[in-house]
Design an enzyme around this catalytic site. Structure first.
Site, PDB file in Angstrom:
ATOM      1  N   CYS A  26       0.862  -1.174   0.000  1.00 30.03           N
ATOM      2  CA  CYS A  26       0.000   0.000   0.000  1.00 30.03           C
ATOM      3  C   CYS A  26       0.900   1.227   0.000  1.00 30.03           C
ATOM      4  O   CYS A  26       2.051   1.154  -0.428  1.00 30.03           O
ATOM      5  CB  CYS A  26      -0.950  -0.012   1.199  1.00 30.03           C
ATOM      6  SG  CYS A  26      -0.115  -0.084   2.796  1.00 30.03           S
ATOM      7  N   HIS A 545      26.473   8.905  19.472  1.00 25.90           N
ATOM      8  CA  HIS A 545      25.924   9.519  18.257  1.00 25.90           C
ATOM      9  C   HIS A 545      26.912   9.295  17.122  1.00 25.90           C
ATOM     10  O   HIS A 545      27.989   9.887  17.078  1.00 25.90           O
ATOM     11  CB  HIS A 545      25.700  11.017  18.483  1.00 25.90           C
ATOM     12  CG  HIS A 545      24.840  11.663  17.444  1.00 25.90           C
ATOM     13  ND1 HIS A 545      25.252  11.888  16.153  1.00 25.90           N
ATOM     14  CD2 HIS A 545      23.555  12.130  17.518  1.00 25.90           C
ATOM     15  CE1 HIS A 545      24.285  12.471  15.466  1.00 25.90           C
ATOM     16  NE2 HIS A 545      23.246  12.626  16.266  1.00 25.90           N
TER      17      HIS A 545
END
Length: 622
Positions: A26, A545
């Site tokens: 979809c 990070h």
């Protein structure tokens, strides 16, 4: 994003091609129907960079990807026969065999391929209503005639398009199915319905109805045709079946549809539309509020597919649908809640994620907003549901309706403008109220920020000594990666270099793997894979990070190997990443490692090494 690599990883972890009975997609999801659910590794798929979430509902294994799902679907087609061929898999699926699961699978498979073009045609149809209303182009002109044909052709010839998708679903001859649909909307047949005169077929009376834009009749016809086709193919000799079977099917199914399946389907469609109108008219405010509030919950479980054909049928039978405005308002409410999160959160990376998810939601794709932001934080999702109810009540009171099918988004707003504009202002007010209310309440009420550990400070486990530094309690953070060591003040990101996010150090990695620096628990596993937050068993909260501004890669080149809440031991692999690819993309790979709750400690001592290996002592927390 490497779509080919992502496709290979997903296909492998759903159990391989042989475990897939069917696959459709979809706007945001790959929808697998599996032969054996036990062969699928949900965790492995869910933790793949590029995958937002995995949902099991309605007998389907749904892999939520987002806007890039067509590219991934195409890549799966290149490495398997799931798309380019009609895959015959004789394995019995033990899941989703209940009637609800079968129905959801049926509807989603038939309607999903049409959603994109439905949205485009719906936008044009809505704009054309405005053109006619304000006479921007004279309706008598040939220009308007051509524009109307462009906007209306999909809906006029909808039976033919549904014949294609239904035939694929029922494994029937697509060209015969389309021919049957063409016969139903053939001009002379339509004229027979319009004339309202007695119509017979070899003396058998036929109750003629108009089949343009209808949904149910052609699906019933193709289903019966598929059964009859299999029956004929088993009994006719292969030398003649290729042309005898189509001839027999056309001669039988078209008249049967005109006499039985067609009128039955139309009457059922009219009955459904009549029931919906009765429910809405009984209490439009309450009905609008309940439907808007429940829509996003139905979407989460894939159950909205049971309502999609009802909406399309309503447009076919009544030229409008009273349900569609409320589903759209639900989308705007979640977008507003996500915006509220973006404005409220103190986490820089999560702020960027929330901002992009809010924009994506406005364009009708809510999965990143719901699964990545609001549902993850709980309160914003609930606020979005409540705000949708308020907006839905307003639209219900105004008598708003949708006049064209397609996924709800900001681009589809013109599709809610009817011939006389009735209810349109109420719909606009409804989406503004839902969006604004969700954003404001999320900001005011707040939520537990993603950068905060769930346990309160007072509930943290007692810090235990791991090592001794001059007679005081100390905890060691081992290096999660090998590379060059830099002071935080040396890196180019001000949030880290200023110490605002906590004390720590930075490493320019020489390898593409991040290891756990201690025994602890994963507090935050960012969906983009570029960062991870972990909490040690002694209570230290550490953020790793990978690179600077790498959130812009949107998960490309990163592979998160753990999930939120997962216990980890020193040296366990947390994240894998393609170091060279990140560099080639122009990003600084300097990786800050900071103790985000360093204010709770006396000091954070850093190593004096200029080069470090993974698992070497990196930080000592006093």
């Amino acid at each position: 994003m490497d779509y080919a690599k992502l496709a290979q990883h997903i296909l492998k972890n759903v159990g391989g091609e042989k475990n897939v009975i069917s696959l459709v997609h979809c706007a945001t999801r790959l929808r697998f129907k599996l032969a054996d659910r036990k062969k699928a590794d949900k965790s492995a798929v869910e933790n793949t960079a590029g995958v937002v979430s995995v949902i099991e509902s309605g007998g389907q294994f749904q892999v939520v990807i987002g806007n890039n799902v067509p590219e991934v679907y195409e890549e799966i087609g290149k490495i398997s026969s799931l798309i380019n061929e009609d895959k015959e898999n004789t394995a019995d699926s033990k899941e989703g065999e209940n009637i609800i699961g079968k129905f959801v699978d049926l509807i989603s498979t038939i309607f999903t391929p049409l959603l994109g073009v439905m949205a485009g045609a719906g936008i044009l149809k809505g704009l054309l209503s405005l053109v006619a209303k304000y006479q921007w182009v004279p309706v008598e002109s040939t220009t308007y005639t051509i524009l109307n044909a462009i906007a209306d052709s999909l809906f006029y010839f909808l039976p033919m398009l549904l014949a294609i998708t239904a035939a694929r679903k029922f494994k029937a001859n697509v060209f015969v199915a389309v021919t049957i649909a063409g016969a139903l909307i053939y001009p002379s047949v339509i004229d027979l319905a319009a004339q309202q005169t007695a119509v017979t077929f070899f003396g058998i009376p036929i109750a003629m109805v108009k089949y343009t834009s209808t949904v149910i009749p052609i699906i019933l016809a193709v289903y019966v045709m598929s059964l009859f086709e299999k029956f004929l193919n088993k009994r006719l000799h292969q030398s003649v079946k290729n042309f005898i079977t189509p001839a027999i099917l056309l001669l039988t199914i078209v008249p049967l549809t005109l006499m039985i399946f067609g009128p039955f389907g139309v009457y059922v469609g009219n009955g459904i539309a009549s029931v919906m109108v009765t429910v809405i008219n009984f209490n439009p405010i309450l009905a609008g509020a309940l439907f808007a509030a429940s829509w996003q919950i139905l979407v989460m479980f894939g159950l909205h597919w049971g309502i999609v054909p009802v909406m399309i049928n309503n447009i076919a039978t009544m030229q409008k649908d009273p349900l569609k405005p409320h589903s759209a308002i639900s989308v705007f409410a979640q977008a507003g809640a996500t915006l509220g999160v973006m404005l409220k959160t103190k986490n820089k990376d999560f702020k960027a994620l929330s901002g992009s998810a809010a924009i994506t939601a406005l364009f009708g794709i809510t999965e990143p907003a719901v699964y990545g932001v609001t549902l993850r934080l709980k309160k914003p999702f609930i606020i979005g549901v409540i705000s949708a109810a308020v907006g839905g009540g307003i639209a219900g009171y105004a008598g708003s309706a949708g006049y064209a099918a397609g996924p709800s988004s900001i681009l589809m707003i013109p599709a809610f403008y009817g011939p006389n504009g009735e209810g349109f202002v109420g719909f606009i007010i409804g989406i503004i109220v839902a969006f604004t209310m969700a954003a404001v309440l999320t900001y005011v009420i707040g939520f537990e920020d993603i950068s905060e550990h769930k346990e309160k400070k007072s509930a943290k486990p007692e810090k235990k000594p791991v090592n001794k530094v001059e007679g005081v309690q100390a905890e060691v953070v081992y290096s999660p990666v090998a590379g060059e060591v830099l002071e935080l003040s040396e890196i180019k990101d001000r949030a880290f270099s200023s110490g605002a996010l906590g004390a720590g150090i930075a490493i320019v990695p020489r390898e593409g793997v991040i290891l756990s620096p201690f025994n602890g628990t994963v507090a935050t596993a960012f969906p983009t894979g570029h960062a991870i937050g972990i909490v040690s068993d002694q209570g230290a909260e550490v953020l790793i990070h990978i690179g600077l501004d790498t959130i812009q890669l949107n998960g490309e080149f990163f592979n998160m190997k753990v999930t939120q809440g997962q216990p980890v031991a020193t040296g366990d692999i947390l994240v894998e990443f393609d170091l060279d690819a990140i560099k080639k993309a122009g990003f600084d790979t300097t990786t800050p490692i900071v103790v985000t709750n360093s204010i709770d400690y006396e000091d954070v001592l850093t190593t004096d090494k200029k080069e470090i290996n993974s698992r070497d002592r990196l930080l000592t927390i006093i």
